[in-house]
Design a protein around this motif. Structure first.
Motif, PDB file in Angstrom:
ATOM      1  N   PRO A  79     -12.544 -23.560  23.196  1.00  0.00           N
ATOM      2  CA  PRO A  79     -13.735 -24.397  23.022  1.00  0.00           C
ATOM      3  C   PRO A  79     -14.499 -24.628  24.322  1.00  0.00           C
ATOM      4  CG  PRO A  79     -11.722 -25.701  22.784  1.00  0.00           C
ATOM      5  CD  PRO A  79     -11.323 -24.269  22.796  1.00  0.00           C
ATOM      6  N   LEU A  80     -13.776 -24.679  25.429  1.00  0.00           N
ATOM      7  CA  LEU A  80     -14.428 -24.848  26.731  1.00  0.00           C
ATOM      8  C   LEU A  80     -15.283 -23.627  27.063  1.00  0.00           C
ATOM      9  CD1 LEU A  80     -14.524 -26.856  29.115  1.00  0.00           C
ATOM     10  CD2 LEU A  80     -12.591 -25.618  30.112  1.00  0.00           C
ATOM     11  N   TYR A  81     -14.735 -22.452  26.841  1.00  0.00           N
ATOM     12  CA  TYR A  81     -15.447 -21.202  27.092  1.00  0.00           C
ATOM     13  C   TYR A  81     -16.701 -21.106  26.213  1.00  0.00           C
ATOM     14  CZ  TYR A  81     -15.628 -16.197  28.404  1.00  0.00           C
ATOM     15  OH  TYR A  81     -15.981 -14.969  28.920  1.00  0.00           O
ATOM     16  N   LEU A  82     -16.563 -21.425  24.931  1.00  0.00           N
ATOM     17  CA  LEU A  82     -17.697 -21.349  24.003  1.00  0.00           C
ATOM     18  C   LEU A  82     -18.819 -22.312  24.404  1.00  0.00           C
ATOM     19  CD1 LEU A  82     -15.801 -21.077  20.591  1.00  0.00           C
ATOM     20  CD2 LEU A  82     -17.164 -19.293  21.703  1.00  0.00           C
ATOM     21  N   THR A  83     -18.452 -23.476  24.885  1.00  0.00           N
ATOM     22  CA  THR A  83     -19.468 -24.457  25.305  1.00  0.00           C
ATOM     23  C   THR A  83     -20.299 -23.927  26.467  1.00  0.00           C
ATOM     24  OG1 THR A  83     -18.068 -26.297  24.586  1.00  0.00           O
ATOM     25  CG2 THR A  83     -19.824 -26.802  26.150  1.00  0.00           C
ATOM     26  N   VAL A  84     -19.626 -23.345  27.447  1.00  0.00           N
ATOM     27  CA  VAL A  84     -20.334 -22.800  28.609  1.00  0.00           C
ATOM     28  C   VAL A  84     -21.259 -21.653  28.194  1.00  0.00           C
ATOM     29  CG1 VAL A  84     -20.055 -21.628  30.832  1.00  0.00           C
ATOM     30  CG2 VAL A  84     -18.533 -23.523  30.226  1.00  0.00           C
ATOM     31  N   LEU A  85     -20.764 -20.783  27.309  1.00  0.00           N
ATOM     32  CA  LEU A  85     -21.580 -19.663  26.848  1.00  0.00           C
ATOM     33  C   LEU A  85     -22.818 -20.136  26.086  1.00  0.00           C
ATOM     34  CD1 LEU A  85     -18.765 -17.249  25.598  1.00  0.00           C
ATOM     35  CD2 LEU A  85     -20.183 -16.965  27.641  1.00  0.00           C
ATOM     36  N   LEU A  86     -22.644 -21.185  25.294  1.00  0.00           N
ATOM     37  CA  LEU A  86     -23.751 -21.692  24.491  1.00  0.00           C
ATOM     38  C   LEU A  86     -24.882 -22.236  25.364  1.00  0.00           C
ATOM     39  CD1 LEU A  86     -24.360 -21.933  21.459  1.00  0.00           C
ATOM     40  CD2 LEU A  86     -23.488 -24.273  21.548  1.00  0.00           C
ATOM     41  N   LEU A  87     -24.537 -22.765  26.524  1.00  0.00           N
ATOM     42  CA  LEU A  87     -25.546 -23.317  27.426  1.00  0.00           C
ATOM     43  C   LEU A  87     -26.437 -22.241  28.036  1.00  0.00           C
ATOM     44  CD1 LEU A  87     -23.415 -26.002  29.322  1.00  0.00           C
ATOM     45  CD2 LEU A  87     -25.258 -26.434  27.675  1.00  0.00           C
ATOM     46  N   GLN A  88     -25.916 -21.010  28.150  1.00  0.00           N
ATOM     47  CA  GLN A  88     -26.683 -19.947  28.795  1.00  0.00           C
ATOM     48  C   GLN A  88     -27.967 -19.621  28.026  1.00  0.00           C
ATOM     49  OE1 GLN A  88     -24.010 -16.627  29.023  1.00  0.00           O
ATOM     50  NE2 GLN A  88     -22.757 -17.523  30.649  1.00  0.00           N
ATOM     51  N   ILE A  89     -27.896 -19.655  26.697  1.00  0.00           N
ATOM     52  CA  ILE A  89     -28.980 -19.135  25.861  1.00  0.00           C
ATOM     53  C   ILE A  89     -30.297 -19.889  26.044  1.00  0.00           C
ATOM     54  CG2 ILE A  89     -29.685 -18.590  23.494  1.00  0.00           C
ATOM     55  CD1 ILE A  89     -26.640 -18.321  22.864  1.00  0.00           C
ATOM     56  N   PRO A  90     -30.345 -21.223  25.862  1.00  0.00           N
ATOM     57  CA  PRO A  90     -31.645 -21.902  26.013  1.00  0.00           C
ATOM     58  C   PRO A  90     -32.207 -21.851  27.425  1.00  0.00           C
ATOM     59  CG  PRO A  90     -29.863 -23.504  25.769  1.00  0.00           C
ATOM     60  CD  PRO A  90     -29.286 -22.159  25.466  1.00  0.00           C
ATOM     61  N   PHE A  91     -31.345 -21.897  28.437  1.00  0.00           N
ATOM     62  CA  PHE A  91     -31.836 -21.852  29.812  1.00  0.00           C
ATOM     63  C   PHE A  91     -32.516 -20.514  30.111  1.00  0.00           C
ATOM     64  CE2 PHE A  91     -28.138 -24.913  30.905  1.00  0.00           C
ATOM     65  CZ  PHE A  91     -28.887 -25.989  30.468  1.00  0.00           C
ATOM     66  N   LEU A  92     -31.944 -19.418  29.623  1.00  0.00           N
ATOM     67  CA  LEU A  92     -32.543 -18.103  29.826  1.00  0.00           C
ATOM     68  C   LEU A  92     -33.867 -17.977  29.078  1.00  0.00           C
ATOM     69  CD1 LEU A  92     -29.291 -15.972  29.577  1.00  0.00           C
ATOM     70  CD2 LEU A  92     -30.795 -16.054  31.577  1.00  0.00           C
ATOM     71  N   LEU A  93     -33.915 -18.505  27.868  1.00  0.00           N
ATOM     72  CA  LEU A  93     -35.147 -18.410  27.078  1.00  0.00           C
ATOM     73  C   LEU A  93     -36.273 -19.246  27.683  1.00  0.00           C
ATOM     74  CD1 LEU A  93     -33.723 -18.500  23.424  1.00  0.00           C
ATOM     75  CD2 LEU A  93     -34.569 -16.533  24.719  1.00  0.00           C
ATOM     76  N   PHE A  94     -35.959 -20.439  28.163  1.00  0.00           N
ATOM     77  CA  PHE A  94     -36.982 -21.256  28.815  1.00  0.00           C
ATOM     78  C   PHE A  94     -37.479 -20.583  30.101  1.00  0.00           C
ATOM     79  CE2 PHE A  94     -35.115 -25.062  26.534  1.00  0.00           C
ATOM     80  CZ  PHE A  94     -36.237 -25.277  25.733  1.00  0.00           C
ATOM     81  N   ALA A  95     -36.553 -19.963  30.847  1.00  0.00           N
ATOM     82  CA  ALA A  95     -36.930 -19.312  32.105  1.00  0.00           C
ATOM     83  C   ALA A  95     -37.844 -18.109  31.869  1.00  0.00           C
ATOM     84  CB  ALA A  95     -35.680 -18.873  32.862  1.00  0.00           C
ATOM     85  N   ALA A  96     -37.731 -17.477  30.694  1.00  0.00           N
ATOM     86  CA  ALA A  96     -38.503 -16.260  30.411  1.00  0.00           C
ATOM     87  C   ALA A  96     -40.002 -16.474  30.570  1.00  0.00           C
ATOM     88  CB  ALA A  96     -38.179 -15.754  29.009  1.00  0.00           C
ATOM     89  N   HIS A  97     -40.474 -17.683  30.313  1.00  0.00           N
ATOM     90  CA  HIS A  97     -41.913 -17.932  30.345  1.00  0.00           C
ATOM     91  C   HIS A  97     -42.298 -19.061  31.311  1.00  0.00           C
ATOM     92  CE1 HIS A  97     -42.166 -15.202  26.960  1.00  0.00           C
ATOM     93  NE2 HIS A  97     -41.206 -15.881  26.370  1.00  0.00           N
ATOM     94  N   PHE A 137     -29.664 -21.657  34.481  1.00  0.00           N
ATOM     95  CA  PHE A 137     -29.003 -20.506  33.854  1.00  0.00           C
ATOM     96  C   PHE A 137     -27.975 -19.868  34.784  1.00  0.00           C
ATOM     97  CE2 PHE A 137     -32.910 -17.824  35.060  1.00  0.00           C
ATOM     98  CZ  PHE A 137     -32.259 -16.893  35.856  1.00  0.00           C
ATOM     99  N   MET A 138     -28.189 -19.956  36.093  1.00  0.00           N
ATOM    100  CA  MET A 138     -27.159 -19.444  37.006  1.00  0.00           C
ATOM    101  C   MET A 138     -25.915 -20.328  36.990  1.00  0.00           C
ATOM    102  SD  MET A 138     -28.196 -16.605  37.992  1.00  0.00           S
ATOM    103  CE  MET A 138     -26.641 -16.343  38.830  1.00  0.00           C
ATOM    104  N   THR A 139     -26.094 -21.634  36.807  1.00  0.00           N
ATOM    105  CA  THR A 139     -24.942 -22.535  36.682  1.00  0.00           C
ATOM    106  C   THR A 139     -24.103 -22.149  35.466  1.00  0.00           C
ATOM    107  OG1 THR A 139     -26.115 -24.370  37.749  1.00  0.00           O
ATOM    108  CG2 THR A 139     -24.240 -24.935  36.333  1.00  0.00           C
ATOM    109  N   ALA A 140     -24.769 -21.852  34.348  1.00  0.00           N
ATOM    110  CA  ALA A 140     -24.038 -21.479  33.137  1.00  0.00           C
ATOM    111  C   ALA A 140     -23.398 -20.094  33.267  1.00  0.00           C
ATOM    112  CB  ALA A 140     -24.989 -21.512  31.939  1.00  0.00           C
ATOM    113  N   GLY A 194     -29.992 -12.588  24.647  1.00  0.00           N
ATOM    114  CA  GLY A 194     -29.334 -11.878  23.554  1.00  0.00           C
ATOM    115  C   GLY A 194     -27.907 -11.501  23.902  1.00  0.00           C
ATOM    116  N   ILE A 195     -27.682 -11.067  25.130  1.00  0.00           N
ATOM    117  CA  ILE A 195     -26.320 -10.741  25.584  1.00  0.00           C
ATOM    118  C   ILE A 195     -25.435 -11.984  25.552  1.00  0.00           C
ATOM    119  CG2 ILE A 195     -24.956 -10.013  27.587  1.00  0.00           C
ATOM    120  CD1 ILE A 195     -27.355  -8.205  28.356  1.00  0.00           C
ATOM    121  N   ALA A 196     -25.988 -13.122  25.985  1.00  0.00           N
ATOM    122  CA  ALA A 196     -25.228 -14.383  25.966  1.00  0.00           C
ATOM    123  C   ALA A 196     -24.818 -14.754  24.543  1.00  0.00           C
ATOM    124  CB  ALA A 196     -26.061 -15.499  26.596  1.00  0.00           C
ATOM    125  N   PHE A 197     -25.708 -14.551  23.585  1.00  0.00           N
ATOM    126  CA  PHE A 197     -25.394 -14.867  22.186  1.00  0.00           C
ATOM    127  C   PHE A 197     -24.287 -13.954  21.654  1.00  0.00           C
ATOM    128  CE2 PHE A 197     -26.268 -14.197  17.589  1.00  0.00           C
ATOM    129  CZ  PHE A 197     -25.949 -15.477  17.147  1.00  0.00           C
TER     130      PHE A 197
END
Length: 393
Positions: free
Chosen positions: A273-291, A304-307, A368-371
């Motif tokens: 569960p700890l691993y899944l939580t960290v992975l889940l955080l990557q997705i929104p940060f990358l998407l917000f950074a895209a634009h 996103f680098m923290t995640a 997408g890779i993070a997901f």
């Protein structure tokens, strides 16, 4: 447990490993201009071989670590990294540069399957040990940005390789002097823990390898592209390479704290569960950074680098928890050969992908890779299943 100077140098080795592989990414624009190329993207693929051998070399390095000895391999690592970095500094063409960087990648492949298992021998708090080691590695990433930016601005890109090269040679001499000679290579020692059943271990290894491959893709895309991303999206504020290097170093330093936090949490909570939580955080940060642009981009980059950094300790944690020390270097080598070898494609694709589609597309691909990684890690055995077979650390 190793003596304090040995532990310090093993952690310094991790910093050197990551720093040396990213000097080129920070200096690529300057090198491209000297070699007559108009765009940094056209030179970036020449470093792909370094990352390919960084991955593939882990397999023989791990085998030699278990059968020949980890201390001898670490001395070879320090000396080889120093010599090959100095060789890069005297190259005169893109082809020579590619060959010298490939040699650097070969020596860089030694650290992860050898240095980390060596550091973990006898550790009573492996999560924390991994966290500190990961923090040291990412400080190396930060140093690549700030030191390379400074040296390139004031002394040229060649000294950006030569000066760290001398440092690595000095560390190799120091390591040979302070580290204890091994009484026997790890493969010839007695077992220290009970291994999991073959089927369960194979499942853990498969998930670990797939997740590590995806994580390495994210790591390579981000760390090799972050400087140019900041250079492009931060142009309204500054184009000073030294200042951008400092700003990026701050991002990496802040993100590296995640390694310490995650390392502490691994020793206290269930892994999955700890691993899944960290992975889940990557997705929104990358998407917000895209634009995002300017300071908003900078904040998203830090998040996103923290995640991404925070996910790194988990594969080493699985190895130390479920694989006996006699074969940890070989198991780590197999995992790294697959994950890092496959993820070297990120370095090869980075320049052409950004040139063709821009950083927004790159960041969407990374999300997408993070997901996909999140989905893969859901297939880890449940904590209760693992606990019934949990070995003594």
């Amino acid at each position: 447990m190793h003596n304090t100077p040995t532990r310090v140098l093993l952690n310094v080795g991790h910093a050197i490993d990551h720093m040396f592989l990213l000097i080129f990414a920070t200096a690529v624009t300057t090198i491209a201009l000297e070699f007559g190329l108009t765009r940094w993207e056209d030179l970036m693929p020449y470093s792909a071989a370094a990352f390919l051998f960084f991955g593939l070399g882990a397999l023989p390095a791990g085998k030699l670590g278990d059968h020949w000895g980890r201390r001898s391999m670490m001395i070879l690592f320090f000396m080889g990294m120093g010599a090959s970095a100095m060789l890069v500094a005297v190259t005169q063409s893109p082809l020579q540069l590619a060959l010298a960087l490939a040699l650097l990648g070969c020596f860089a492949s030694i650290y992860h399957p050898v240095g980390i298992p060596m550091l973990l021998q006898g550790s009573t708090k492996p999560g924390w040990t991994i966290g500190v080691n990961g923090f040291a590695g990412n400080i190396g990433v930060a140093l690549a940005a700030v030191i390379t930016g400074y040296l390139v601005k004031h002394f040229g890109w060649r000294l950006a390789f030569a000066v760290p090269g001398v440092l690595s040679l000095a560390c190799g001499i120091a390591f040979a002097m302070v580290s204890t000679v091994e009484s026997a290579p790890p493969a010839k020692r007695k077992a220290t823990q009970v291994e999991l059943p073959t089927r369960l271990l194979a499942r853990v290894f498969l998930v670990m390898t797939l997740a590590a491959t995806a994580g390495s893709l994210l790591f390579n895309f981000s760390t090799n592209g972050n400087y140019e991303l900041l250079h492009e999206r931060f142009a309204d504020i500054s184009r000073d390479p030294a200042l951008l290097g400092v700003l990026l170093a701050v991002v990496y330093a802040v993100a590296s704290i995640a390694q310490l936090v995650v390392g502490r949490l691994i020793d206290r909570f269930a892994l999955k569960p700890l691993y899944l939580t960290v992975l889940l955080l990557q997705i929104p940060f990358l998407l917000f950074a895209a634009h995002a642009e300017s300071w908003t981009l900078y904040v998203m980059q830090a998040l996103f680098m923290t995640a991404i950094f925070g996910a790194i300790p988990f594969t080493d944690a699985m190895i130390v928890r479920y694989v006996d020390d006699r074969m940890r270097s070989r198991v780590a080598g197999m995992r790294l050969a697959v994950s890092l070898g496959a993820s070297s494609v990120a370095v090869w694709l980075l320049g052409p992908l950004v040139k063709q589609s821009g950083f927004a597309t790159l960041l969407w691909v990374m999300a997408g890779i993070a997901f996909i990684t999140f989905l893969v890690v859901t297939q880890l055995p449940d904590t209760r299943t693992l606990e019934t077979e949990k070995p003594a650390v």
